[in-house]
Scaffold this motif. Sequence first.
Motif, short mmCIF file in Angstrom:
data_model
loop_
_atom_site.label_atom_id
_atom_site.label_comp_id
_atom_site.label_asym_id
_atom_site.label_seq_id
_atom_site.Cartn_x
_atom_site.Cartn_y
_atom_site.Cartn_z
N LEU A 97 0.87 -1.17 0.00
CA LEU A 97 0.00 0.00 0.00
C LEU A 97 0.91 1.22 0.00
CD1 LEU A 97 -2.77 1.46 0.53
CD2 LEU A 97 -2.15 1.35 2.94
N VAL A 98 0.72 2.08 -0.96
CA VAL A 98 1.49 3.32 -1.03
C VAL A 98 0.50 4.46 -0.83
CG1 VAL A 98 2.94 4.79 -2.45
CG2 VAL A 98 3.17 2.30 -2.60
N ARG A 99 0.75 5.22 0.19
CA ARG A 99 -0.10 6.35 0.52
C ARG A 99 0.67 7.62 0.19
NH1 ARG A 99 -2.93 7.46 6.25
NH2 ARG A 99 -1.91 9.46 6.14
N ILE A 100 0.12 8.44 -0.68
CA ILE A 100 0.79 9.68 -1.07
C ILE A 100 0.00 10.82 -0.44
CG2 ILE A 100 1.58 11.10 -2.99
CD1 ILE A 100 1.60 8.46 -4.65
N ASP A 101 0.48 11.24 0.72
CA ASP A 101 -0.25 12.22 1.53
C ASP A 101 -0.56 13.51 0.79
OD1 ASP A 101 -0.56 10.59 3.77
OD2 ASP A 101 1.41 11.14 4.56
N LYS A 102 0.34 13.97 -0.07
CA LYS A 102 0.09 15.23 -0.78
C LYS A 102 -1.11 15.13 -1.72
CE LYS A 102 3.12 14.61 -4.73
NZ LYS A 102 4.16 15.16 -5.55
N ASN A 103 -1.50 13.91 -2.09
CA ASN A 103 -2.64 13.71 -2.99
C ASN A 103 -3.95 13.43 -2.26
OD1 ASN A 103 -0.93 14.08 -5.16
ND2 ASN A 103 -0.64 11.90 -5.51
N ILE A 104 -3.90 13.41 -0.94
CA ILE A 104 -5.10 13.11 -0.16
C ILE A 104 -5.65 14.42 0.40
CG2 ILE A 104 -6.05 11.86 1.81
CD1 ILE A 104 -3.65 9.91 1.53
N PRO A 105 -6.84 14.81 -0.05
CA PRO A 105 -7.44 16.05 0.49
C PRO A 105 -7.66 15.90 2.01
CG PRO A 105 -8.65 15.27 -1.43
CD PRO A 105 -7.67 14.20 -1.07
N LYS A 106 -7.55 17.00 2.70
CA LYS A 106 -7.67 17.01 4.16
C LYS A 106 -8.96 16.33 4.61
CE LYS A 106 -6.89 20.15 7.97
NZ LYS A 106 -6.56 21.51 8.36
N GLU A 107 -10.05 16.58 3.90
CA GLU A 107 -11.34 16.00 4.29
C GLU A 107 -11.40 14.48 4.09
OE1 GLU A 107 -11.84 17.59 0.06
OE2 GLU A 107 -10.94 18.34 1.91
N ASP A 108 -10.47 13.90 3.33
CA ASP A 108 -10.46 12.45 3.08
C ASP A 108 -9.45 11.70 3.94
OD1 ASP A 108 -12.42 12.79 1.18
OD2 ASP A 108 -11.03 12.75 -0.52
N ARG A 109 -8.64 12.38 4.71
CA ARG A 109 -7.58 11.72 5.48
C ARG A 109 -8.12 10.67 6.45
NH1 ARG A 109 -2.65 13.72 4.32
NH2 ARG A 109 -2.65 15.79 3.43
N ASN A 110 -9.21 10.99 7.15
CA ASN A 110 -9.76 10.00 8.09
C ASN A 110 -10.25 8.76 7.36
OD1 ASN A 110 -9.21 11.58 10.33
ND2 ASN A 110 -11.26 12.50 10.39
N LEU A 111 -10.85 8.95 6.20
CA LEU A 111 -11.32 7.82 5.39
C LEU A 111 -10.14 6.97 4.93
CD1 LEU A 111 -13.65 6.38 3.92
CD2 LEU A 111 -13.24 7.94 2.01
N VAL A 112 -9.08 7.59 4.44
CA VAL A 112 -7.89 6.86 3.99
C VAL A 112 -7.24 6.13 5.17
CG1 VAL A 112 -5.59 7.10 2.99
CG2 VAL A 112 -7.51 8.33 1.99
N ASP A 113 -7.16 6.78 6.32
CA ASP A 113 -6.61 6.13 7.51
C ASP A 113 -7.44 4.91 7.91
OD1 ASP A 113 -4.54 7.94 7.71
OD2 ASP A 113 -5.53 9.19 9.23
N ALA A 114 -8.76 5.06 7.86
CA ALA A 114 -9.65 3.94 8.22
C ALA A 114 -9.49 2.79 7.23
CB ALA A 114 -11.10 4.42 8.25
N PHE A 115 -9.38 3.11 5.94
CA PHE A 115 -9.19 2.06 4.93
C PHE A 115 -7.86 1.34 5.14
CE2 PHE A 115 -7.69 0.75 0.65
CZ PHE A 115 -8.64 -0.25 0.42
N THR A 116 -6.82 2.10 5.42
CA THR A 116 -5.50 1.50 5.67
C THR A 116 -5.56 0.55 6.86
OG1 THR A 116 -4.41 3.45 4.76
CG2 THR A 116 -3.08 2.03 6.17
N GLN A 117 -6.19 0.99 7.93
CA GLN A 117 -6.33 0.13 9.12
C GLN A 117 -7.15 -1.12 8.79
OE1 GLN A 117 -7.82 2.61 12.26
NE2 GLN A 117 -5.96 3.84 12.34
N PHE A 118 -8.21 -0.94 7.99
CA PHE A 118 -9.05 -2.08 7.62
C PHE A 118 -8.24 -3.15 6.87
CE2 PHE A 118 -11.39 -4.13 4.14
CZ PHE A 118 -12.25 -4.93 4.89
#
Length: 181
Positions: A97-118
């Motif tokens: 899993l490669v997460r590119i933080d600069k491409n993740i809008p601030k409002e989507d960070r919690n969703l991306v974090d939750a998906f990563t944990q899932f």
Amino acid sequence: HPDPLTSGGANWAIVAEFGAGSRGPGGAPAGLEVLRGVWHNVVAQAASARAARTQFENGFGDALVTYEQEALRDKLRGKLKSEIVYPRRTILSEHTLVRIDKNIPKEDRNLVDAFTQFLWSAHGQEAFASYGFRSVDEPRNAGFQAIEDGFHISDFGGWKRAKADIVEKIWKAQVLKELGK
């Protein structure tokens, strides 16, 4: 067989084929012989692993070199018309899993974090296994055939080195040249 000049899956296959031979008692010369043997019998190549599978399903060749999950998914759905043959030695392709933080809008960070944990949770690993992917949680792999000698790309110095040493110097410069392909 997918074409290693255009397919990432084919590059995995080249390293798997070479590694299967080279990890035995004959070392690198045995790996070269396995590559020669496989490529002597390749009758069709396609630009991608998916295209190679389509060719195979349309009657080209009598064996297909592919990812395990492709065949297992079809088997689970009752659509597999062929036998899965496992090599004694093969590479374990680990997808990251490669997460590119600069491409993740601030409002989507919690969703991306939750998906990563899932993905790393018991439910996420169960989902991987249900689609034919091996889980990092070994007990979930009970339905998969055991690989006697599974190895990793890191055993060959990582992708950059394996691509240069195995795909370019051995497969492309030696095997293809010898076979006139």
